[in-house]
Design an enzyme around this catalytic site. Structure first.
Site, PDB file in Angstrom:
ATOM      1  N   LYS A   1       0.866  -1.155   0.013  1.00 45.51           N
ATOM      2  CA  LYS A   1       0.060  -0.092  -0.025  1.00 45.51           C
ATOM      3  C   LYS A   1       0.776   1.322   0.021  1.00 45.51           C
ATOM      4  O   LYS A   1       1.878   1.440   0.938  1.00 45.51           O
ATOM      5  CB  LYS A   1      -0.829  -0.073   1.251  1.00 45.51           C
ATOM      6  CG  LYS A   1      -2.018   0.942   1.047  1.00 45.51           C
ATOM      7  CD  LYS A   1      -3.043   0.554   2.366  1.00 45.51           C
ATOM      8  CE  LYS A   1      -4.528   1.663   2.170  1.00 45.51           C
ATOM      9  NZ  LYS A   1      -5.450   1.199   3.545  1.00 45.51           N
TER      10      LYS A   1
ATOM     11  N   GLU B   1     -18.881  -6.099  10.696  1.00 42.12           N
ATOM     12  CA  GLU B   1     -20.107  -5.364  11.534  1.00 42.12           C
ATOM     13  C   GLU B   1     -21.006  -6.205  12.216  1.00 42.12           C
ATOM     14  O   GLU B   1     -21.498  -6.023  13.465  1.00 42.12           O
ATOM     15  CB  GLU B   1     -20.884  -4.259  10.663  1.00 42.12           C
ATOM     16  CG  GLU B   1     -19.953  -3.211  10.243  1.00 42.12           C
ATOM     17  CD  GLU B   1     -18.917  -3.365   9.040  1.00 42.12           C
ATOM     18  OE1 GLU B   1     -18.347  -2.660   8.573  1.00 42.12           O
ATOM     19  OE2 GLU B   1     -19.122  -4.328   8.487  1.00 42.12           O
TER      20      GLU B   1
ATOM     21  N   ARG C   1     -25.189  -2.786   7.921  1.00 36.61           N
ATOM     22  CA  ARG C   1     -24.632  -4.182   7.604  1.00 36.61           C
ATOM     23  C   ARG C   1     -24.833  -5.053   8.815  1.00 36.61           C
ATOM     24  O   ARG C   1     -25.043  -6.385   8.632  1.00 36.61           O
ATOM     25  CB  ARG C   1     -23.091  -4.136   7.150  1.00 36.61           C
ATOM     26  CG  ARG C   1     -23.014  -3.313   6.145  1.00 36.61           C
ATOM     27  CD  ARG C   1     -21.507  -3.145   5.687  1.00 36.61           C
ATOM     28  NE  ARG C   1     -21.568  -4.356   4.788  1.00 36.61           N
ATOM     29  CZ  ARG C   1     -20.450  -4.935   3.771  1.00 36.61           C
ATOM     30  NH1 ARG C   1     -19.174  -4.232   4.376  1.00 36.61           N
ATOM     31  NH2 ARG C   1     -20.330  -5.543   2.950  1.00 36.61           N
TER      32      ARG C   1
END
Length: 638
Positions: A282, A368, A396
């Site tokens: 990243k 979640e 969610r």
């Protein structure tokens, strides 16, 4: 002279495919340069896109997009994809009003077959495309690109578990940018990966399988297991193989030529789905991002040379910071308080809570549903969990909120950040629906903070509630108002407050539109309309006495909220109808977010469009009184 001579020749992926393989390295370098330059001017998600530059180039080179389907998970990593797919001329409009979305978006380009802004949806969506293709009898390829962070979400595994039983042709690329599955790989691993994906290797496996099947059953079983485990010990993909995938990798995700060859080989797999494990970095290729703790995941405008990001004005603290400080204050007094985040420690302020209480902070990853039930289990055994989850992400876990928390009356406390509109992140991240979807649940306490001091008090209130679930919502951005002496004193449940007294118009505000509502009251007062401003504080339970008083003493009552239709205003209307107040002559109007998904823009522009700024609030009162909206400007000029 152009710094991107090859990239300048590419308008669409078809142009990219005209190049020679040995030119792809230069294209990738130029693409990275262009992305850094663009995001430095717009802000946005930088690190993830830098990590998939080579993969993006290889995908569009090998596959016949848009006929072949490429689905990017989340969308943070799709900026290089946008540049290569006809949107380079608009890339500097990212996340601005009327400009490109920060995520993939079907309405934006045929190269975005599926919109994505929440994690872990790509494999399920890709499987849908693959099955639709199979039903039509087409020969298109379908590819899902998913980050290793998204692999913490159960939905990814649900899709993979279903894939092998549903289609034989699907390619999943695992973009492992945090080395969470495997360590960095070198030349030998690259060699083994190429070998594993080659026709020769597959033919040897096929021949060996045929021989094994001809052997007596006991020997056949041993041979089969030996082949499987020898192969997966080399490649590291036992888990994925057990799910029914061919596992290839891990590979160096920044070796564009290697990726090109692997992807080309992967197209030829027709007996079951393929998972390609690419290890990337990243922030790759931009030193400030590579050296930053978050790899410049999300940035404001920045100086390309130094990497220094634009800083805020040094104004009031962010609501997120107010929440974190208040929670730390409560946790200092009560060792049962614990905090839960679903992969958003810095976004929710729990990074600072975690620094103070590392053994009382839990990051469950992008999960979640698990976060909610985990909190429920903690609450059931006497702990005091605060689940800090963005409003849009809590959607969610709604089934868990209902079944595992509300029905059992467990005192889980939901801190819902990013409630209301969120500007540049657009409709996928707007917290529009939580008032309605939590307020309809029996026994739930639902609060909204009008300013920073009120938010702090709501944290204290939630900490004191031990017999039922509660939630409090607050927006993104700077917290209005100063912190007062009562900042840590709990509120009386179900009781609002009068902020200013008047006689003609009543504004009943729920949440952070309080400042705009106060400005609207000033505008109305300037026209001789004495206005009461009240802060509801609670959508559930409602302050029924306050509503009765406002309706009785005023000609017009406006409710104001940063939520969709069916929320606070609907609850007030329902109560007034049940109580008979609607029959007594007060004119009530409910101001909510509009019944549309609003595109990204500056927050002030979005609230103006929604009819929730000071002018719109005042105009709504005038219209309810039978006066034209133009009276407002006339009164102001007078």
């Amino acid at each position: 002279m152009s710094q991107t001579p090859l990239l300048d020749t590419i308008q669409l992926p078809a142009d990219l495919r005209k190049l020679e393989p040995n030119q792809l390295r230069q294209v990738a370098d130029e693409l990275r340069t262009e992305m850094i330059a663009a995001v430095s001017q717009t802000g946005g998600h930088l690190g993830a896109g830098l990590g998939v530059v080579e993969l993006t180039v290889a995908l569009h080179y090998v596959f016949d997009t848009p006929r072949d389907i490429v689905i990017w998970d989340v969308g943070h990593q799709a900026y290089p994809h946008k540049i290569l797919t006809g949107r380079r001329d608009r890339i500097r409009t990212l996340r601005t009003g009327g400009g490109l979305s920060g995520f993939t978006k079907r309405a934006e380009s045929e190269y975005d077959p599926f919109g994505a802004a929440h994690a872990a949806t790509s494999i399920s969506a890709a499987l849908g495309f693959a099955v639709a293709r199979d039903k039509r009898g087409d020969d298109t390829n379908v590819i899902a690109v998913i980050g290793d962070g998204s692999m913490s979400a159960g939905m990814a595994y649900e899709a993979m578990n279903n894939a092998a039983e549903t289609t034989k042709r699907l390619i999943v690329i695992l973009n492992d940018n945090d080395m969470s599955i495997a360590p960095p790989v070198g030349g030998m691993s690259s060699y083994l990966g190429r070998l594993a994906s080659s026709k020769t290797y597959r033919q040897i496996r096929k021949t060996a399988k045929s021989i094994a099947e001809a052997l007596p059953a006991p020997i056949h079983d041993v041979a089969k297991k030996a082949e499987e485990y020898a192969r997966t010990m080399v490649t590291g993909g036992t888990f994925f193989e057990e799910l029914g995938f061919h596992y290839l990798g891990p590979f160096d995700g920044h070796d564009v030529d290697l990726l090109r060859r692997i992807l080309k080989n992967a197209k030829e797999f027709t007996d079951r789905p393929v998972l390609i494990h690419a290890v990337t970095k990243k922030g790759k290729g931009y030193a400030p991002a590579e050296n930053a703790a978050d790899k410049y995941h999300g940035v404001t405008k920045f100086n390309v040379i130094t990497g220094e990001q634009s800083k805020g004005s040094g104004g009031p603290p962010q609501y997120t910071k107010v929440f974190a400080n208040a929670l730390i204050h409560e946790a200092e007094k009560d060792e049962k308080i614990v905090a839960i985040t679903a992969a958003m420690p810095s976004g929710t302020g729990l990074d600072s809570f975690g620094a103070r209480f590392p053994d009382r902070t839990y990051d469950v990853g992008i999960a979640e549903q698990h976060a909610v039930t985990f909190a429920a289990g903690l609450a059931a055994d006497g702990m005091k969990p605060f689940a800090a989850i963005y409003s849009t992400f809590l959607q969610r876990g709604y089934d868990q909120v209902v079944h595992d928390v509300a029905i059992q009356k467990l005192p889980v406390r939901f801190a819902m950040d990013r409630a209301g509109l969120v500007g540049a992140d657009g409709p996928t991240h707007a917290g529009s629906f939580d008032i309605g979807y939590l307020g309809q649940l029996p026994g739930f306490i639902v609060m909204a903070a009008a300013d920073g001091n009120e938010l702090s008090r709501m944290v204290a209130t939630a900490a004191a509630i031990d017999d039922r679930p509660s939630a409090f919502r607050y927006p993104r951005g700077e917290a209005e108002g100063a912190m007062l002496a009562d900042a840590h004193i709990p509120l009386e449940i179900g009781k609002g407050r009068i902020v200013r007294e008047g006689t003609s118009v009543a504004l009943l505000n729920f949440g952070a539109r309080m400042s705009e509502a106060n400005k609207a009251a000033d505008k109305l007062a300037a026209m001789g309309l004495s206005t009461t401003l009240a802060d509801a504080r609670f959508a559930k339970p409602l302050d029924e006495d306050l509503i009765r008083r406002l309706a009785r003493e005023h000609e017009v009552l406006l409710t104001i909220e940063e939520g969709a239709e069916g929320g606070f205003g609907a609850f007030v209307l329902h109560f007034m109808a049940r109580d008979g107040i609607l029959d007594r002559g007060c004119k009530i109007r409910t101001l909510t977010l509009p019944d549309i998904f609003q595109d990204h823009d500056k927050p002030e522009a979005m609230y103006a469009e929604a009819g929730l700024d000071a002018d719109a609030i005042a105009n709504a009162a005038l219209l309810a009184l039978g006066r034209g909206a133009n009276d407002l400007s006339a009164g102001a000029s007078a």
